[in-house]
Design a protein around this motif. Structure first.
Motif, PDB file in Angstrom:
ATOM      1  N   ALA A 139      27.523  44.347   4.771  1.00 23.18           N
ATOM      2  CA  ALA A 139      26.902  43.034   4.615  1.00 23.18           C
ATOM      3  C   ALA A 139      27.282  42.104   5.765  1.00 23.18           C
ATOM      4  CB  ALA A 139      27.309  42.416   3.273  1.00 23.18           C
ATOM      5  N   SER A 156      26.254  36.312   1.870  1.00 26.40           N
ATOM      6  CA  SER A 156      25.768  37.693   1.932  1.00 26.40           C
ATOM      7  C   SER A 156      26.786  38.658   1.341  1.00 26.40           C
ATOM      8  CB  SER A 156      25.462  38.083   3.385  1.00 26.40           C
ATOM      9  OG  SER A 156      24.446  37.278   3.936  1.00 26.40           O
ATOM     10  N   ILE A 159      26.758  38.249  -2.558  1.00 30.46           N
ATOM     11  CA  ILE A 159      25.566  38.820  -3.181  1.00 30.46           C
ATOM     12  C   ILE A 159      25.560  40.340  -3.042  1.00 30.46           C
ATOM     13  CG2 ILE A 159      23.043  38.888  -3.090  1.00 30.46           C
ATOM     14  CD1 ILE A 159      23.051  36.008  -2.294  1.00 30.46           C
ATOM     15  N   ALA A 160      25.996  40.853  -1.902  1.00 26.91           N
ATOM     16  CA  ALA A 160      26.058  42.304  -1.719  1.00 26.91           C
ATOM     17  C   ALA A 160      27.022  42.934  -2.713  1.00 26.91           C
ATOM     18  CB  ALA A 160      26.474  42.636  -0.290  1.00 26.91           C
ATOM     19  N   SER A 161      28.151  42.287  -2.951  1.00 26.45           N
ATOM     20  CA  SER A 161      29.127  42.813  -3.921  1.00 26.45           C
ATOM     21  C   SER A 161      28.544  42.809  -5.329  1.00 26.45           C
ATOM     22  CB  SER A 161      30.409  41.977  -3.877  1.00 26.45           C
ATOM     23  OG  SER A 161      30.975  41.981  -2.576  1.00 26.45           O
ATOM     24  N   ALA A 188      20.301  41.354  -6.476  1.00 21.24           N
ATOM     25  CA  ALA A 188      20.480  40.676  -5.194  1.00 21.24           C
ATOM     26  C   ALA A 188      19.409  39.618  -4.975  1.00 21.24           C
ATOM     27  CB  ALA A 188      20.444  41.706  -4.060  1.00 21.24           C
ATOM     28  N   THR A 207      19.547  38.306   1.005  1.00 20.17           N
ATOM     29  CA  THR A 207      19.046  39.418   0.196  1.00 20.17           C
ATOM     30  C   THR A 207      18.969  40.695   1.009  1.00 20.17           C
ATOM     31  OG1 THR A 207      17.759  37.878  -1.170  1.00 20.17           O
ATOM     32  CG2 THR A 207      17.144  40.200  -1.243  1.00 20.17           C
ATOM     33  N   ALA A 210      22.270  42.199   1.462  1.00 21.60           N
ATOM     34  CA  ALA A 210      22.797  42.745   0.218  1.00 21.60           C
ATOM     35  C   ALA A 210      22.216  44.109  -0.118  1.00 21.60           C
ATOM     36  CB  ALA A 210      22.537  41.768  -0.934  1.00 21.60           C
TER      37      ALA A 210
END
Length: 283
Positions: A139, A156, A159-161, A188, A207, A210
């Protein structure tokens, strides 16, 4: 990977078509894997237990057109069939360049006497904490690659996590990889749509960062590699085609999840913002 990127940069300065740039980059990565194998054969301690197949897989990740699969699926969902077909042809050619570079490098290494086995089986994931670290690194890398600032990078990562947590829960619940990828993309996109405007960061950027860990670039590569190595064997050919079908299913799931997350999140975001504005006026 850095050496392959520099080689591709040099090819770009020569105005070579990107197909050949992909082949040269893959050849560079394969050369590093072959040298690693050779040093391991000589008994150099650091290289004895090295896994050249993982070196190749990690080195070519920047050259895999995973997001093109998602974009093509998005175009197909939105009704732009011609654009979707063009994107699919483009990603097939670019990935084919990578496959040709790797196969050529492996055959050359074998001719020189220090070849290594290259399989199209997907590498297994590490423990969940290691997966989380990998998702964070990806990310951050995607956000930095796109010129993001610190706030966008941090959002980022968060949201990726969250998206990977949703993906992992879906896999643990018995969902297939395509469905789990769709769930991760949905989470995401939904979370990104809700918080991006509030935090003054571009929702599409966070997004995208992510969902990159879930894109099927490696699946496309394994599918084309299997098709090319089949050499007329119907069983091996079907394995390669099946991998390509899985890649397409993952791309469609990611595109669908991202679209559905935006569809669900945008009205809720507007409602929440309206409530906040009304409270501000009352005060």
């Amino acid at each position: 990977a850095a050496s392959a990127a520099m080689a591709q940069r040099g090819m770009a300065r020569l105005h070579m078509p990107f197909f050949f740039s992909q082949a040269v980059g893959a050849l560079v990565v394969t050369a590093f894997a072959a040298v690693t194998t050779w040093l391991g054969m000589l008994g150099v301690p650091f290289f004895v237990d090295a896994r050249p197949a993982i070196i190749v897989a990690a080195g070519i990740v920047l050259m895999l057109a995973g997001m093109s699969v998602v974009a093509a699926a998005q175009d197909a969902i939105d009704g732009f069939a011609l654009t979707a077909g063009g994107r699919m042809l483009d990603l097939a050619l670019l990935t084919l360049g990578v496959v040709i570079g790797i196969i050529g490098g492996v055959e050359l290494a074998r001719a020189l006497g220090f070849g290594f086995a290259l399989t199209n089986d997907p590498p297994g994931f590490g423990p969940l904490p290691m997966q989380a670290i990998g998702v964070v690194v990806i990310a951050v890398a995607v956000a930095v690659w796109n010129g993001a600032r610190t706030r966008t990078i941090l959002v980022s990562v968060v949201i990726a996590s969250i998206a990977w947590f949703g993906y992992s829960l879906a896999v643990a619940a018995g969902a297939g990889i395509p469905l789990a990828s769709g769930v991760g993309a949905l989470v995401a996109s939904f979370v990104g749509t809700l918080i991006a405007h509030r935090l003054h960061v571009p929702s599409i950027a966070v997004t995208t960062a992510a969902i990159v860990p879930m894109v099927p670039g490696s699946a496309v590569f394994r599918g084309l590699l299997g098709v090319m190595e089949a050499q007329g064997d119907p069983q091996l050919l079907m394995v390669g085609v099946a991998e390509l079908i899985v890649a397409g299913a993952i791309g469609i799931a990611l595109a669908s999840g991202a679209s559905l997350g935006l569809f669900l999140g945008a009205p809720l975001r507007d409602t929440l913002e309206s409530v906040v504005r009304r409270r501000g006026r009352i005060r």
